[in-house]
Design a protein around this motif. Structure first.
Motif, PDB file in Angstrom:
ATOM      1  N   ARG A  90     -10.639   9.504  -6.349  1.00 56.30           N
ATOM      2  CA  ARG A  90      -9.959   8.911  -7.410  1.00 56.30           C
ATOM      3  C   ARG A  90      -9.751   9.709  -8.713  1.00 56.30           C
ATOM      4  NH1 ARG A  90     -13.792   4.504  -8.666  1.00 56.30           N
ATOM      5  NH2 ARG A  90     -13.551   4.742 -10.834  1.00 56.30           N
ATOM      6  N   TYR A 112       5.865   0.643  -6.836  1.00 54.41           N
ATOM      7  CA  TYR A 112       6.816  -0.321  -7.510  1.00 54.41           C
ATOM      8  C   TYR A 112       6.616  -0.084  -9.003  1.00 54.41           C
ATOM      9  CZ  TYR A 112       8.904  -4.827  -9.270  1.00 54.41           C
ATOM     10  OH  TYR A 112       9.434  -5.744  -9.903  1.00 54.41           O
ATOM     11  N   ARG A 152       0.661  -1.107  -0.086  1.00 57.35           N
ATOM     12  CA  ARG A 152      -0.046   0.094   0.007  1.00 57.35           C
ATOM     13  C   ARG A 152       0.789   1.310   0.074  1.00 57.35           C
ATOM     14  NH1 ARG A 152      -5.067  -1.179   1.335  1.00 57.35           N
ATOM     15  NH2 ARG A 152      -5.218  -3.364   2.365  1.00 57.35           N
ATOM     16  N   ALA A 182      -8.337   3.232  -7.959  1.00 54.08           N
ATOM     17  CA  ALA A 182      -9.368   2.566  -7.656  1.00 54.08           C
ATOM     18  C   ALA A 182      -8.804   1.074  -6.856  1.00 54.08           C
ATOM     19  CB  ALA A 182     -10.224   1.869  -8.883  1.00 54.08           C
ATOM     20  N   VAL A 183      -7.914   0.418  -7.251  1.00 53.24           N
ATOM     21  CA  VAL A 183      -7.274  -0.654  -6.465  1.00 53.24           C
ATOM     22  C   VAL A 183      -6.584  -0.191  -5.295  1.00 53.24           C
ATOM     23  CG1 VAL A 183      -5.369  -2.167  -6.640  1.00 53.24           C
ATOM     24  CG2 VAL A 183      -6.919  -2.266  -8.634  1.00 53.24           C
ATOM     25  N   PHE A 184      -6.205   1.128  -5.069  1.00 49.71           N
ATOM     26  CA  PHE A 184      -5.862   1.597  -3.929  1.00 49.71           C
ATOM     27  C   PHE A 184      -6.664   2.106  -3.214  1.00 49.71           C
ATOM     28  CE2 PHE A 184      -1.390   0.978  -5.994  1.00 49.71           C
ATOM     29  CZ  PHE A 184      -0.607   0.630  -4.887  1.00 49.71           C
ATOM     30  N   GLU A 185      -7.842   2.116  -3.382  1.00 53.14           N
ATOM     31  CA  GLU A 185      -9.084   2.749  -2.892  1.00 53.14           C
ATOM     32  C   GLU A 185      -9.080   3.893  -2.519  1.00 53.14           C
ATOM     33  OE1 GLU A 185     -10.902  -0.608  -0.200  1.00 53.14           O
ATOM     34  OE2 GLU A 185      -8.709  -1.038  -0.265  1.00 53.14           O
ATOM     35  N   ARG A 186      -8.606   4.695  -3.499  1.00 52.72           N
ATOM     36  CA  ARG A 186      -8.560   6.352  -3.164  1.00 52.72           C
ATOM     37  C   ARG A 186      -9.838   6.938  -3.277  1.00 52.72           C
ATOM     38  NH1 ARG A 186      -3.509   9.616  -3.197  1.00 52.72           N
ATOM     39  NH2 ARG A 186      -5.288  11.219  -3.520  1.00 52.72           N
ATOM     40  N   ASP A 217      -6.873   5.211 -13.480  1.00 52.11           N
ATOM     41  CA  ASP A 217      -8.009   5.215 -12.987  1.00 52.11           C
ATOM     42  C   ASP A 217      -7.956   3.871 -12.066  1.00 52.11           C
ATOM     43  OD1 ASP A 217     -10.789   6.016 -12.148  1.00 52.11           O
ATOM     44  OD2 ASP A 217     -11.114   4.252 -13.062  1.00 52.11           O
ATOM     45  N   PHE A 218      -7.489   2.831 -12.966  1.00 52.80           N
ATOM     46  CA  PHE A 218      -7.657   1.330 -12.203  1.00 52.80           C
ATOM     47  C   PHE A 218      -6.560   1.411 -10.946  1.00 52.80           C
ATOM     48  CE2 PHE A 218      -5.129  -2.740 -12.503  1.00 52.80           C
ATOM     49  CZ  PHE A 218      -6.330  -3.351 -12.087  1.00 52.80           C
ATOM     50  N   VAL A 219      -5.650   2.071 -11.317  1.00 52.64           N
ATOM     51  CA  VAL A 219      -4.433   2.056  -9.987  1.00 52.64           C
ATOM     52  C   VAL A 219      -5.138   2.875  -9.082  1.00 52.64           C
ATOM     53  CG1 VAL A 219      -2.452   2.916  -9.290  1.00 52.64           C
ATOM     54  CG2 VAL A 219      -2.425   1.849 -11.581  1.00 52.64           C
ATOM     55  N   PHE A 250       1.766  -2.185 -17.825  1.00 48.69           N
ATOM     56  CA  PHE A 250       0.240  -1.529 -17.913  1.00 48.69           C
ATOM     57  C   PHE A 250      -0.380  -2.143 -18.926  1.00 48.69           C
ATOM     58  CE2 PHE A 250       2.547   0.868 -14.592  1.00 48.69           C
ATOM     59  CZ  PHE A 250       1.597   0.958 -13.771  1.00 48.69           C
ATOM     60  N   TYR A 251      -1.816  -1.788 -18.727  1.00 52.40           N
ATOM     61  CA  TYR A 251      -2.519  -2.242 -19.697  1.00 52.40           C
ATOM     62  C   TYR A 251      -2.820  -1.817 -21.151  1.00 52.40           C
ATOM     63  CZ  TYR A 251      -3.745  -5.003 -16.067  1.00 52.40           C
ATOM     64  OH  TYR A 251      -3.769  -5.929 -14.829  1.00 52.40           O
ATOM     65  N   LEU A 304      -5.866  -0.224 -22.636  1.00 47.86           N
ATOM     66  CA  LEU A 304      -6.583   0.763 -21.796  1.00 47.86           C
ATOM     67  C   LEU A 304      -5.885   2.076 -21.959  1.00 47.86           C
ATOM     68  CD1 LEU A 304      -7.915  -1.509 -20.415  1.00 47.86           C
ATOM     69  CD2 LEU A 304      -7.485  -0.507 -18.293  1.00 47.86           C
ATOM     70  N   GLU A 306      -7.627   5.398 -18.075  1.00 52.16           N
ATOM     71  CA  GLU A 306      -8.074   4.332 -17.690  1.00 52.16           C
ATOM     72  C   GLU A 306      -7.124   3.655 -16.598  1.00 52.16           C
ATOM     73  OE1 GLU A 306     -11.240   3.623 -21.422  1.00 52.16           O
ATOM     74  OE2 GLU A 306      -9.419   2.662 -21.286  1.00 52.16           O
TER      75      GLU A 306
END
Ligand SMILES: Nc1ncnc2c1ncn2[C@@H]1O[C@H](COP(=O)(O)OP(=O)(O)OP(=O)(O)O)[C@@H](O)[C@H]1O
Ligand SMILES: [Mg+2]
Lengths: 375, 299
Positions: free
Chosen positions: B110, B81, B77, B103-107, B99-101, B88-89, B92, B96
């Motif tokens: 966002r 890294y 968290r 969201a995954v870090f639950e900001r 945004d994915f990152v 990355f994708y 995308l 995007e």
């Protein structure tokens, strides 16, 4: 957060997967084209009413009545008849697939008809593909009136007594699977291909492209990643089933009987079993090529041992046991049962638990083999 | 002040090959630490162990005060890294991916975090471009943006500027210094000497062990490497002859100058005396000279 599961992170991965599914033209094409193509390919190969089938005539005396019958057979449009010289030629023709029928006219046919002996015309048929000859054999029933113009009133055919009979002798595939038996099977096979293959590929792609390392380095849990990866394909799987059923009903006249809601439920479990297998493969495989090979390796027994290609009862005992393990075997029975026989939950349940058990076992393996590290 | 990274005696083998072999390292908070070493010397593996992607065979330590064996989830968290390979994708867009990152870090903020990061990294114009269509330099920028999006305390960057043009690399490093000024600790692996010179400290790995570490000046000063430079004609021929001479580790032509390097001053003098038509003078070693020397040393 329950047990480390975060709905937000799960949604994040789900959103990402959904964008990727939408953007990948190949996956999209496969998702729609595969079921439709397979259905039409298999369905029409089986269900169309092929005409002008090659037939051979074995006869000694080439009599008058025989000519009338041959003409009548030709007129149905199903038979393309040529005269054969010997039994050997007939055998060879059937074996090599150059002939689908051999018409054996008994010696002294005309005399036998005139005497009212109601002689038998033996029809050897290549029944490897039963549907291919289905129309042609069905047409035989109406042909017993073929001689009516030639015969005195007393000998003419009546609904009860015909002046002669056809005896059909199906070869190679005496069970004669029907079309309707195969279209539901296609639902299961297409589902297997699309869900198992596609999830396997979707996960190995992350490993192969290096995005997995990044995913692992971020605070997502394996369960979140996996759920998010499989849910789009569950939706897609159901979409495919719907597509197949609609096409099968409209084009092939598949009856939609039975308790459809239970069918949906059972298929959900079947999809889950495929996904579990797909995830397991993808965690073992190091690249997409290996993953595809593993998936193909399971597809073959699924086709051969499930009762899709060959009647289950006709298989040796060991093969039956192997088949019983496969979820597709049970899914196939459920779909056939519901759609064709109008079965309900009572008949579905005994087929449901083997799929559930398989899903559970493979699901646990999948979860455990999902690596949280790169080792 | 607590050290951002404090590991001791890390070991990792793949099969019989010891990839990391007794590595101990302390990186103080706010430092930019350069990680150098030949291909296969274990830089990537060490970085992976720091963020819990690879389990060490033995040894251990802390990252941001958290145990690298037990607290990998918490470390993730707070660490940004950046993988050696672009990860990355590609299907995308830049926005995007970020945004994915986020969201995954639950900001919670966002959209804002994504917008701020894109502005800061100059990615705003390319927000709706697919990541796969970015050029190498911009891909690296996206990757760095994704690393700092969640405001980590420690950056682990694995060759972040490989294949990036000089100007973009310069800007990238300016940014790293900005981040360090804000209190971020950075561990960055690189093969570029100009980048090594911009680190507060460099750590040189060879076969999974730290051979040299210190400030760039201390490393060049403490190398014990002696260099002579000559100008004149027939440099290429002379260089070839000198390479075979005893005590000469390297003899290389740079434009109109020939440089020879070695540890043994007397041997070098003997070698220069053998080429009377060249005029030699001693020069101080550069970082590059030192690393070539270290790379050439038998393990
Ligand atoms: N998963 C693995 N399985 C087997 N060997 C590995 C694995 N990962 C790394 N290695 C080996 O460990 C050694 C060190 O690799 P590592 O990637 O840490 O080196 P590096 O210093 O980052 O090199 P480079 O500068 O080329 O990136 C290499 O010889 C590599 O082949
Ligand atoms: Mg590396």
């Amino acid at each position: 957060m329950i047990g480390g599961f975060s709905f937000r992170r799960f949604l994040a991965v789900l959103r990402k997967e959904w964008i990727q599914v939408r953007r990948d033209p190949l996956t999209l094409q496969m998702i729609i084209a595969l079921p439709v193509m397979q259905l039409f390919l298999f369905g029409f190969a089986i269900n169309t009413d092929p005409k002008h089938l090659p037939a051979g005539l074995l006869s000694v005396d080439h009599s008058r009545y025989e000519r009338s019958i041959v003409a009548a057979l030709q007129n149905t449009g199903y038979y393309e008849i040529r005269t054969l010289d010997s039994e050997a030629e007939a055998e060879r023709g059937l074996a090599q697939g150059q002939l689908l029928f051999v018409i054996n006219m008994p010696a002294g046919f005309d005399r036998a008809v005139d005497r009212g002996e109601r002689p038998m015309i033996l029809m050897d048929a290549d029944a490897t593909d039963p549907a291919a000859i289905g129309g042609a054999t069905a047409a035989l029933a109406a042909l017993t009136t073929a001689l009516d113009r030639d015969l005195p009133a007393s000998l003419r055919s009546t609904p009860a007594i015909a002046p002669f009979r056809f005896a059909l002798h199906p070869r190679y595939n005496p069970e004669q699977l029907t079309v309707l038996n195969i279209v539901p099977g296609l639902i299961c096979v297409v589902l297997t291909i699309s869900t198992m293959f596609v999830t396997t590929l979707s996960i190995t792609r992350e490993t192969e492209r290096g995005t997995m390392e990044n995913l692992l380095a971020m605070p997502v849990r394996p369960i979140e990643v996996m759920l998010a990866k499989v849910i789009p394909y569950i939706v897609i799987g159901y979409g495919q089933v719907m597509l197949i059923m609609v096409i099968a009903a409209i084009v092939f006249g598949l009856p939609l009987r039975g308790e459809i809601s239970w069918l949906w439920l059972a298929l959900g479990l079947f999809i889950a079993s495929n996904l579990a297998l797909g995830i397991t493969f993808s965690t073992i495989a190091r690249n997409q090529m290996q993953a595809i090979q593993m998936a193909q390796f399971t597809l073959l027994p699924s086709l051969l041992l499930s009762g899709f290609m060959f009647p289950f009862q006709g298989m040796p005992r060991w093969a039956q046991w192997a088949g019983e393990i496969l979820p597709i075997t049970h899914a196939l029975r459920i779909v056939r049962g519901v759609l064709l026989k109008g079965n309900g939950i009572a008949e579905i349940l005994p087929e449901l638990w083997p799929i559930a058990l398989f899903t559970l076992v493979v699901g646990v393996i999948a979860m455990r083999s999902y690596r949280e590290t790169l080792d | 002040m607590n050290a951002a990274i404090n590991i001791s005696d890390l070991h990792k083998s793949y099969g019989r090959r010891k990839v990391v072999d007794g590595l101990s390292l302390t990186v103080p908070t706010g430092e930019i630490c350069g990680f150098l070493g030949a291909n296969g010397s274990g830089k990537t593996t060490t970085i992976r162990m720091l963020c819990g992607l690879v389990k060490p065979d033995s040894g251990g330590g802390t990252c941001l005060g958290l145990d690298i064996m037990r607290d990998a989830a918490q470390i993730r968290r707070q660490v940004g890294y950046m993988t050696q390979r672009f990860s990355f994708y590609e299907d995308l867009t830049v926005a995007e991916n970020l945004d994915f990152v986020a969201a995954v870090f639950e900001r919670d903020d966002r959209a804002e975090a994504v917008r701020d990061t894109m502005d800061r990294m100059g990615l705003a114009e390319r927000a709706h471009q697919l990541a796969g269509q970015l050029s190498g330099g911009w891909k690296q920028r996206l990757a760095l943006a994704a690393c700092i999006l969640h405001r980590p305390k420690l950056l682990l960057l694995d060759e972040p500027t490989a294949g990036v043009d000089a100007k973009a690399r310069r800007e990238f490093w300016d940014l790293l210094h900005d981040l360090a000024a804000e209190g971020l600790t950075v561990l960055v692996s690189t093969h570029y000497m100009d980048e090594a010179a911009r680190c507060g400290r460099i750590v040189y790995l060879s076969d999974g062990r730290i051979v040299v570490q210190g400030t760039p000046d201390a490393v060049t000063g403490g190398s014990g490497l002696v260099l002579f430079e000559a100008t004149g004609t027939g440099l290429d021929l002379a260089a070839r002859a000198l390479r075979a001479a005893a005590g000469v580790e390297s003899a290389a032509v740079f434009g109109t100058a020939l440089r020879i390097a070695g540890i043994d001053r007397a041997a070098l003098h003997a070698a220069t005396d053998a080429t009377p038509d060249l005029i030699w003078q001693e020069v101080p070693p550069t970082l590059e000279d030192v690393f070539i020397h270290l790379l050439g040393r038998p393990a």
